[in-house]
Design a protein around this motif. Structure first.
Motif, PDB file in Angstrom:
ATOM      1  N   LEU A 487      85.875  83.133  63.606  1.00  0.00           N
ATOM      2  CA  LEU A 487      86.464  82.938  64.940  1.00  0.00           C
ATOM      3  C   LEU A 487      87.761  83.731  65.091  1.00  0.00           C
ATOM      4  O   LEU A 487      88.010  84.355  66.139  1.00  0.00           O
ATOM      5  CB  LEU A 487      86.732  81.449  65.181  1.00  0.00           C
ATOM      6  N   ILE A 488      88.587  83.731  64.071  1.00  0.00           N
ATOM      7  CA  ILE A 488      89.848  84.482  64.107  1.00  0.00           C
ATOM      8  C   ILE A 488      89.566  85.979  64.220  1.00  0.00           C
ATOM      9  O   ILE A 488      90.227  86.701  64.978  1.00  0.00           O
ATOM     10  CB  ILE A 488      90.682  84.174  62.847  1.00  0.00           C
ATOM     11  N   TYR A 489      88.554  86.451  63.466  1.00  0.00           N
ATOM     12  CA  TYR A 489      88.206  87.869  63.510  1.00  0.00           C
ATOM     13  C   TYR A 489      87.667  88.254  64.885  1.00  0.00           C
ATOM     14  O   TYR A 489      87.952  89.337  65.404  1.00  0.00           O
ATOM     15  CB  TYR A 489      87.178  88.179  62.423  1.00  0.00           C
ATOM     16  N   LEU A 490      86.877  87.351  65.494  1.00  0.00           N
ATOM     17  CA  LEU A 490      86.347  87.621  66.832  1.00  0.00           C
ATOM     18  C   LEU A 490      87.483  87.785  67.845  1.00  0.00           C
ATOM     19  O   LEU A 490      87.435  88.692  68.695  1.00  0.00           O
ATOM     20  CB  LEU A 490      85.427  86.490  67.274  1.00  0.00           C
ATOM     21  N   VAL A 491      88.498  86.951  67.761  1.00  0.00           N
ATOM     22  CA  VAL A 491      89.635  87.054  68.683  1.00  0.00           C
ATOM     23  C   VAL A 491      90.314  88.409  68.538  1.00  0.00           C
ATOM     24  O   VAL A 491      90.708  89.043  69.530  1.00  0.00           O
ATOM     25  CB  VAL A 491      90.633  85.898  68.432  1.00  0.00           C
ATOM     26  N   LYS A 492      90.458  88.894  67.297  1.00  0.00           N
ATOM     27  CA  LYS A 492      91.060  90.222  67.081  1.00  0.00           C
ATOM     28  C   LYS A 492      90.239  91.310  67.770  1.00  0.00           C
ATOM     29  O   LYS A 492      90.781  92.230  68.395  1.00  0.00           O
ATOM     30  CB  LYS A 492      91.173  90.504  65.585  1.00  0.00           C
ATOM     31  N   VAL A 534      80.213  95.904  70.605  1.00  0.00           N
ATOM     32  CA  VAL A 534      81.204  95.955  69.521  1.00  0.00           C
ATOM     33  C   VAL A 534      80.974  94.804  68.542  1.00  0.00           C
ATOM     34  O   VAL A 534      81.005  94.985  67.322  1.00  0.00           O
ATOM     35  CB  VAL A 534      82.636  95.906  70.100  1.00  0.00           C
ATOM     36  N   VAL A 535      80.744  93.596  69.088  1.00  0.00           N
ATOM     37  CA  VAL A 535      80.520  92.433  68.227  1.00  0.00           C
ATOM     38  C   VAL A 535      79.261  92.635  67.374  1.00  0.00           C
ATOM     39  O   VAL A 535      79.250  92.365  66.163  1.00  0.00           O
ATOM     40  CB  VAL A 535      80.393  91.148  69.072  1.00  0.00           C
ATOM     41  N   GLU A 536      78.219  93.124  68.002  1.00  0.00           N
ATOM     42  CA  GLU A 536      76.955  93.305  67.287  1.00  0.00           C
ATOM     43  C   GLU A 536      77.088  94.305  66.141  1.00  0.00           C
ATOM     44  O   GLU A 536      76.476  94.145  65.077  1.00  0.00           O
ATOM     45  CB  GLU A 536      75.876  93.776  68.266  1.00  0.00           C
ATOM     46  N   LEU A 537      77.910  95.333  66.322  1.00  0.00           N
ATOM     47  CA  LEU A 537      78.058  96.380  65.309  1.00  0.00           C
ATOM     48  C   LEU A 537      79.112  96.060  64.248  1.00  0.00           C
ATOM     49  O   LEU A 537      79.213  96.773  63.245  1.00  0.00           O
ATOM     50  CB  LEU A 537      78.418  97.707  65.997  1.00  0.00           C
ATOM     51  N   SER A 538      79.890  95.012  64.478  1.00  0.00           N
ATOM     52  CA  SER A 538      80.977  94.700  63.554  1.00  0.00           C
ATOM     53  C   SER A 538      80.484  93.891  62.359  1.00  0.00           C
ATOM     54  O   SER A 538      79.498  93.147  62.445  1.00  0.00           O
ATOM     55  CB  SER A 538      82.070  93.908  64.273  1.00  0.00           C
ATOM     56  N   LEU A 539      81.219  94.046  61.252  1.00  0.00           N
ATOM     57  CA  LEU A 539      80.941  93.272  60.052  1.00  0.00           C
ATOM     58  C   LEU A 539      82.028  92.213  59.919  1.00  0.00           C
ATOM     59  O   LEU A 539      83.194  92.524  59.704  1.00  0.00           O
ATOM     60  CB  LEU A 539      80.904  94.181  58.823  1.00  0.00           C
TER      61      LEU A 539
END
Length: 586
Positions: A487-492, A534-539
């Motif tokens: 969740l923290i990473y998603l906010v970034k 962006v979310v889909e491609l992120s690790l």
């Protein structure tokens, strides 16, 4: 230039003094003469008697007078007396003007400035005395500033009276008024006039906003009746003692880079508060109090400047609240001026001073006016004056300023600590604890403001509701700590993809809301699609892949907050039904 000052209680004292050899010598040689009368006596007949007795001995003199709230002579405070200050000029010419208030203050100011600059040449400075109890001096000076063409110094003060019964008197050459303005204009290439002013007041209360005002009347502060605010902070009652009780607690505010202090003078039946200068709606104010240490320090700085100027005459115009604050130690601020040059003046009901082309009406200040002709007198050889606040022979005398200074500093620190604590509390109340972004309450407030802006200016805005897909599975598989990291990473990620004017909030659980001002539905859809990719491609942490579903809605005229959010929520629900990891608009 020669200046002579005398404190009198009778006409006989005045006549004997003017008839002395010392004064006669100056009368015979002066090119022009200015007599200033600073008097506690509000009976105009007293000033007229002074003028009529002086006139035969100095027929060409300009004789100007004002009632006071305390008289200054030889650098000291005198009360219930009259100070007569005579200045003999070697070359300078002077001319006086008196106008009764016979029109609106702004128009009076324009006409007065035009009259002065039409009739006078080589203006080196202008002294103004006015009656702030009976007219709006700040509006007069607004007109005066507009019409005057020169940048010569303008200085002076507001006439007052000891009992604040609104019976001030100003007098010029045998004519007087209780509602008007007088001017004395100094004309010469040889005369130099230097004007210095300082405040010494600092904030005690938090910053507040004037939410309703009408001319000199402050009606509401932070949407509360103005008097109720003073009553809450100071426990001041609306009675005959109001002015005296509030005298040292002016409203402080800043306008055009200039710090102002305005002391309340009256309360009406509607709990509005009257001041001597307009404070406009939307301006921020706080309640202030004088810091004696700063006042004395600033006085010392001004005195050293005046000394370097080689002054031949010094006139002081000091607000009555300074006298009230410093009490028996008020002379600490004024006595050192007398060691530089003969010093006279009065305690005022407001101070008049120019800065460039603008002439301002101040409050709670000290105004020091220095004059000289040519190079002035030779400077004295003694070292710069440092004001001693205590008598070394008795460490218990003159401690009033020490006590007040420490109390003021204590209140300042406590107020600052409370403001910091309140700011932190506000921040925590509006922030999500985990992700450090805005919470649902803040988002609700933001949307409400955007709806108001849309109604007023017909501006578009949109919202994006997004939810992480299958997030429960993440928590069940990896644990809640890893879930929190995701969740923290998603906010970034989200903060990198939205604008500074957009607002991101955690709506609840793994659900987030983005508010996009000045954005139509298509613009919001494009943004949501970009974020989805962006979310889909992120690790994400722990090498986890993650997707989100999105619902987009634009505000429609007449909608409530709940209706707008409901549409976005329904769009998000449809995105989930379509298989997730997609954007739906409503």
């Amino acid at each position: 230039m020669i200046s002579k000052n005398l404190v009198i209680n009778s006409i006989e004292e005045l006549i004997n003094w003017v008839a002395s050899k010392e004064i006669k010598i100056q009368l015979d040689s002066a090119a022009s003469i200015l007599v200033q009368v600073f008097s506690s006596n509000c009976d105009p007949e007293w000033m007229l008697a002074i003028e009529s007795n002086l006139r035969p001995m100095m027929p060409q003199a300009v004789i100007a007078g004002t009632t006071t709230m305390g008289e200054i002579a030889k650098g000291k405070l005198f009360i219930h007396t009259t100070v007569v200050a005579i200045t003999f000029f070697d070359k300078a010419r002077i001319q006086g003007f008196l106008r009764h208030k016979d029109k609106k203050e702004v128009d009076l100011g324009i006409a007065f400035a035009q009259k002065i600059e039409t009739d006078c040449q080589q203006i080196a400075g202008t002294m103004l005395y006015a009656t702030p109890n009976t007219m709006n001096v700040s509006l007069f000076l607004e007109g005066f500033s507009t019409a005057r063409k020169g940048t010569y110094p303008v200085f002076g003060g507001g006439a007052g009276d000891y009992h604040v019964v609104q019976k001030p008197v100003i007098m010029l050459n045998g004519e007087y008024t209780s509602t008007g303005v007088l001017a004395v204009v100094f004309m010469s290439d040889d005369i130099q006039i230097d004007v210095r002013t300082y405040l010494g007041w600092q904030a005690l209360s938090k910053e507040m906003v004037i939410t309703e005002s009408d001319g000199l009347w402050i009606k509401k502060i932070d949407d509360q009746p103005a008097f109720d605010v003073l009553n809450r902070y100071l426990d001041i009652q609306n009675d005959d003692e109001f002015f005296y009780n509030v005298l040292v607690f002016p409203f402080l505010f800043k306008r055009d880079g200039i710090n102002y202090a305005m002391t309340p003078i009256e309360v009406n039946d509607e709990k509005a508060i009257k001041v001597i200068m307009n404070i406009n709606e939307g301006e921020s104010v706080c309640i202030g109090y004088g810091n004696p240490a700063i006042i004395i320090e600033k006085a010392n700085d001004i005195q050293n400047w005046v000394r370097a100027f080689n002054s031949e005459a010094i006139f002081l115009y000091s607000c009555i609240c300074r006298r009230f604050l410093l009490q028996g130690e008020v002379d600490l601020e004024t006595i050192p001026f007398e060691t530089i040059a003969p010093t006279a003046g009065f305690y005022t009901y407001g101070e008049i001073v120019s800065q460039g082309s603008q002439v301002m009406f101040l409050n709670a200040t000290m105004l020091a006016v220095s004059m000289k002709e040519g190079c002035g007198k030779k400077p004295k050889l003694e070292a710069q004056i440092e004001i001693s606040k205590t008598d070394p022979r008795d460490p218990f005398t003159s401690q009033h300023t020490r006590i007040i200074t420490r109390l003021v500093n204590f209140i300042k620190v406590v107020t600052q600590e409370l403001e910091e604590a309140n700011e932190e509390a506000r921040r925590l109340a509006e922030q999500d604890y985990l992700t450090k972004t805005n919470n649902r309450m803040k988002a609700h407030e933001f949307i409400k403001n955007e709806i108001e802006r849309s109604k007023r200016y017909e501006l578009e805005f949109s919202i994006i509701m997004l939810d992480m897909d299958f997030f429960k599975k993440v928590n069940d598989t990896y644990g809640h700590n890893i879930g929190d990291e995701i969740l923290i990473y998603l906010v970034k990620l989200l903060k990198l993809e939205i604008r500074k004017i957009d607002m991101l909030s955690r709506w609840g659980g793994e659900e987030f809301l983005i508010v996009m001002p000045l954005t139509d539905k298509e613009g919001a859809r494009i943004t949501a699609e970009r974020i989805r990719a962006v979310v889909e491609l992120s690790l994400f942490p722990n090498a986890i892949k993650q997707t989100c579903s999105f619902g987009v809605a634009s505000y429609q005229k007449g909608e409530s907050i709940e209706m707008l959010i409901d549409r976005a929520d329904k769009a998000l629900y449809e995105a989930k039904l379509k298989g997730r990891n997609c954007v739906v608009t409503k």
